[in-house]
Design an enzyme around this catalytic site. Structure first.
Site, PDB file in Angstrom:
ATOM      1  N   ASP A 195      38.834  44.175  39.078  1.00 34.27           N
ATOM      2  CA  ASP A 195      40.058  43.389  38.968  1.00 34.27           C
ATOM      3  C   ASP A 195      39.785  41.925  39.272  1.00 34.27           C
ATOM      4  O   ASP A 195      38.696  41.550  39.734  1.00 34.27           O
ATOM      5  CB  ASP A 195      41.179  43.960  39.841  1.00 34.27           C
ATOM      6  CG  ASP A 195      40.967  43.749  41.324  1.00 34.27           C
ATOM      7  OD1 ASP A 195      41.796  44.249  42.087  1.00 34.27           O
ATOM      8  OD2 ASP A 195      39.982  43.082  41.729  1.00 34.27           O
ATOM      9  N   ILE A 196      40.774  41.113  38.978  1.00 34.34           N
ATOM     10  CA  ILE A 196      40.661  39.669  39.180  1.00 34.34           C
ATOM     11  C   ILE A 196      41.042  39.358  40.625  1.00 34.34           C
ATOM     12  O   ILE A 196      42.117  39.747  41.088  1.00 34.34           O
ATOM     13  CB  ILE A 196      41.572  38.911  38.205  1.00 34.34           C
ATOM     14  CG1 ILE A 196      41.163  39.232  36.764  1.00 34.34           C
ATOM     15  CG2 ILE A 196      41.519  37.407  38.456  1.00 34.34           C
ATOM     16  CD1 ILE A 196      42.112  38.684  35.715  1.00 34.34           C
ATOM     17  N   GLU A 239      46.169  43.353  36.985  1.00 35.75           N
ATOM     18  CA  GLU A 239      44.897  42.632  36.824  1.00 35.75           C
ATOM     19  C   GLU A 239      43.697  43.562  36.928  1.00 35.75           C
ATOM     20  O   GLU A 239      42.567  43.125  37.123  1.00 35.75           O
ATOM     21  CB  GLU A 239      44.786  41.510  37.859  1.00 35.75           C
ATOM     22  CG  GLU A 239      44.623  41.958  39.299  1.00 35.75           C
ATOM     23  CD  GLU A 239      45.940  42.248  40.015  1.00 35.75           C
ATOM     24  OE1 GLU A 239      45.941  42.194  41.250  1.00 35.75           O
ATOM     25  OE2 GLU A 239      46.957  42.529  39.351  1.00 35.75           O
TER      26      GLU A 239
END
Length: 319
Positions: A195-196, A239
């Site tokens: 994920d970001i 995300e």
């Protein structure tokens, strides 16, 4: 068409287009048709799942001989308990000609309502309906423009609206199918879950439009620079993203994860003139004898992702 009586009726005088305009419209329509026909020619013969598991899915017939059945190792594998493990065989018998033969299935193979005799091949014709178990497949020869139509329907159902990559529903479906196939064939299969970092802070600081830009640019970079043909890349939610990597061992998967991490960190994400620093945390898990289900593989990769985040983010961890 009826209009409400209290409203005035407006009469429009429509002049026919000039010869030049007619030519332009016709040429544009013909050009579109030519392009679609050319695109159709590039697609091989296929089965479309009309009813059953993975409805709308296309199985491309791209080998001289292919097994159709429930077994994950089958070239055309359908997870349906009413289908035998090795139910039928598809054979190329000529230029764009294929036959189907029941190989001794429990519930039989039915083509256009007629049950096939065991080991007696039948040539498939355009739009033949093949019933195996509770699933129905439609046969289309190579070059049929209808293949494009079903392809667009399938893509729409399986695509995330914002990023234009696979959505969570398709990821879970593909994960289960690829996991079973890797288990059956004793092959490596890696899952990358990432994920970001600090994405909520990006949204809060720069706005949700900036967040959408980050998500789209993030997926574009990975899809165009890091994926091999057989890998499946999708948005799991928010995300979070997943890559399914058939055939990759831990070392290869870790290298892919590190390449993605380094590329994202170095990339200039610029929104409305402002550069936004973006990094990603990644967790990796590979199939082994202790992992019995696809969900266990996913949970272990998720745990590895959590380890990356706990240890400071912007790093890769292997389960």
């Amino acid at each position: 068409m009826r209009f409400p009586s209290e409203r005035p009726i407006l009469i429009l005088m429509v002049c026919p287009p000039s010869d030049d305009e007619k030519t332009t419209v016709l040429d544009a329509t013909q050009e579109t048709l030519r392009n679609e026909l050319q695109a159709a020619k590039e697609h091989g013969a296929c089965f479309i799942v009309i009813r059953g598991a993975r409805q709308g899915h296309r199985f491309i017939i791209d080998q001289h001989e292919m097994t159709l059945g429930r077994d994950p190792s089958a070239e055309i594998s359908i997870d349906d308990p009413s289908i035998s493990r090795k139910h039928a065989r598809i054979t190329k018998t000529g230029e764009n000609e294929y036959s189907i033969m029941d190989t001794g299935s429990s519930n039989g193979t039915v083509v256009n309502g007629k049950t096939l005799e065991k080991n007696q091949p039948v040539i498939l014709q355009k739009e033949d309906m093949v019933k195996i178990g509770s699933s129905i497949l439609k046969f289309l020869p190579a070059g049929e423009i209808e293949i494009l139509f079903y392809g667009k329907m399938e893509d729409a159902a399986h695509t995330d609206a914002l990023t234009r990559i696979y959505n969570k529903g398709y990821l879970i479906e593909a994960l289960d199918a690829e996991f079973k196939r890797a288990k059956a064939l004793h092959q490596d299969f890696a899952l990358l879950f990432f994920d970001i970092d600090h994405f909520k802070k990006i949204n809060d600081t720069h706005g949700h439009d900036a967040g959408d830009y980050i998500l789209k640019e993030f997926t574009r970079i990975i899809a165009t620079k890091h994926l091999e043909e057989k890998e499946v890349f999708g948005r799991y939610g928010g995300e979070e993203f997943i890559i399914l990597s058939p055939g990759k061992n831990n070392e290869q998967a870790e290298k892919l994860g590190e390449d993605i991490r380094a590329t994202i960190e170095a990339h200039p994400f610029i929104y409305e003139g402002t550069r936004i620093q973006v990094t990603a945390s990644i967790g990796i898990c590979n199939i082994d004898s202790s992992i019995e289900t696809s969900q266990t593989l996913l949970k272990k990769a998720d745990a590895a992702l959590y380890e990356s985040k706990e240890n400071g983010r912007n790093q890769v961890s292997v389960a």
